[in-house]
Design an enzyme around this catalytic site. Sequence first.
Site, mmCIF file in Angstrom:
data_model
loop_
_atom_site.group_PDB
_atom_site.id
_atom_site.type_symbol
_atom_site.label_atom_id
_atom_site.label_comp_id
_atom_site.label_asym_id
_atom_site.label_seq_id
_atom_site.Cartn_x
_atom_site.Cartn_y
_atom_site.Cartn_z
ATOM 1 N N TYR A 133 47.051 37.207 46.142
ATOM 2 C CA TYR A 133 46.041 37.836 45.289
ATOM 3 C C TYR A 133 45.500 36.778 44.335
ATOM 4 O O TYR A 133 46.261 36.014 43.748
ATOM 5 C CB TYR A 133 46.671 38.979 44.488
ATOM 6 C CG TYR A 133 45.719 39.679 43.532
ATOM 7 C CD1 TYR A 133 44.681 40.477 44.005
ATOM 8 C CD2 TYR A 133 45.872 39.546 42.152
ATOM 9 C CE1 TYR A 133 43.818 41.121 43.132
ATOM 10 C CE2 TYR A 133 45.017 40.197 41.267
ATOM 11 C CZ TYR A 133 43.984 40.983 41.763
ATOM 12 O OH TYR A 133 43.132 41.618 40.898
ATOM 13 N N ASP A 137 46.685 28.391 42.769
ATOM 14 C CA ASP A 137 46.527 29.493 41.829
ATOM 15 C C ASP A 137 47.898 29.742 41.196
ATOM 16 O O ASP A 137 48.751 30.411 41.768
ATOM 17 C CB ASP A 137 46.006 30.742 42.548
ATOM 18 C CG ASP A 137 45.758 31.892 41.592
ATOM 19 O OD1 ASP A 137 46.085 31.740 40.377
ATOM 20 O OD2 ASP A 137 45.265 32.934 42.024
ATOM 21 N N LYS A 181 47.915 34.517 32.435
ATOM 22 C CA LYS A 181 49.139 35.218 32.029
ATOM 23 C C LYS A 181 49.879 34.504 30.874
ATOM 24 O O LYS A 181 49.443 34.608 29.748
ATOM 25 C CB LYS A 181 50.004 35.485 33.253
ATOM 26 C CG LYS A 181 49.225 36.416 34.227
ATOM 27 C CD LYS A 181 50.004 37.081 35.315
ATOM 28 C CE LYS A 181 49.167 38.151 36.001
ATOM 29 N NZ LYS A 181 48.665 37.839 37.335
#
Length: 428
Positions: free
Chosen positions: A139, A232, A260
């Site tokens: 994702y 990522d 995050k």
Amino acid sequence: MSGVWEEAKKHLAGGVDSPVRAFKAVGGEPVFMAEGRGPFLYDHRGRRYLDYCLSWGAILFGHADPQTVRAVRTQAAKGTGFGTATEYETALAREIKKAFPRMERMRFTSSGTEAVMSAIRLARGVTRRSRIVKFEGCYHGHADGLLVKAGSGLATFGAPDSDGVPSEVASLTTVLPYNDVAAVRRVLKKKDTACVIVEPVAGNMGVVPATAEFLAALREETRRGGSLLIFDEVISGYRVAYGGAAKRYGVSPDLTTLGKIIGGGLPVGAFGGSASLMKALSPTGKVYQAGTLSGNPLSMAAGLSVLSRLSEKTYATLEARTAPFLARAGEILREKNAVIQNVGSMFTVFFGVDRVRDFGDVRRADGKEYARFFHHLLRRGVYFPPSAFEACFLSLSHGAAELDRTLGVFEEYSAGWKRKSNSYRLSR
Ligand SMILES: *Cc1c(COP(=O)(O)O)cnc(C)c1O
């Protein structure tokens, strides 16, 4: 039905701002959290949960960490955003470079989605190619061209996972199986790929580590084919090592995306790479990228309060705490045919499978058993992510007492313990 959920559904689409929060994957009604402190969350009724979701990994020191709260409060008193250049952005960028030296230049965004979207635009701008390669089960946020996985098979051209993504856009994304070196070699031979984007530790299909061989092949084949390699590390950066998966596996990508943890729990994203690549971005170059609240002072302050306390030692501490906990948890849950996969302090409990190496294995795992496990934990005051295929996390505030209590709850589960707690009733 609880009143808060009914009320939420009257005003928010589907009652939530992000789909997994609605508990569709595990059944039942979502819990509405009102406060957090250290390893604990408190719901709107004041009931306490030991949290292993940790804002999807964004929280490293625990909820309402005093230093972060102080940093945000101090900054808020000086203004919440100016839409101008500030030294706060430089300060966080300088801090990030200590752990990610290959991010010679970077740019902050307000989310991981934007960071990835922008990194891909940059890769396309620099290489003057359109095609991108991603891996099944990874994702990368909800931008159009990335909401694509693939049917089974080898080099499948993407079909969109979401209505509203034009098939013309999806068809520019090639989706390959995770950890499949042969597929990578075959596709990159064509030399028509702008970039390959990968979660070097997959965390969004449950925790599935890349093999060293796979990451090495990505590096070698992208270099050979004139494509850029994007790691990522929105989850894995500052989670699996000081320097992320790139450091842990010793593989250097061309571009890195972060998010995050680097915002200390506030909205953030960042992307970066060599000075020569990053100068293609506007205003020095012709790849446009912008953001009203990008690099906003509150996120920068919260991020700096977290990152400035980290070093390699932090991760040694965290892993020394995680390893025995997961070893014991694995023994307990083997009764229930579960296996635990982890990289450092990120882990997933998979039911009904021996080992998970790619999305095909993930699909064979038992989501129904996970839902039973999840609800047992919830009743006993332990909060796991409300989907079988997500990562769980430890924070530095999870101490021996909390971990022991969690193991006790796992033991009850394995022993088929059924009694319902009186403070929380399940309604399906
Ligand atoms: C969370 C995540 C994103 C998206 O970040 P948002 O802040 O939710 O937009 C992108 N990539 C990975 C690997 C993620 O885990």
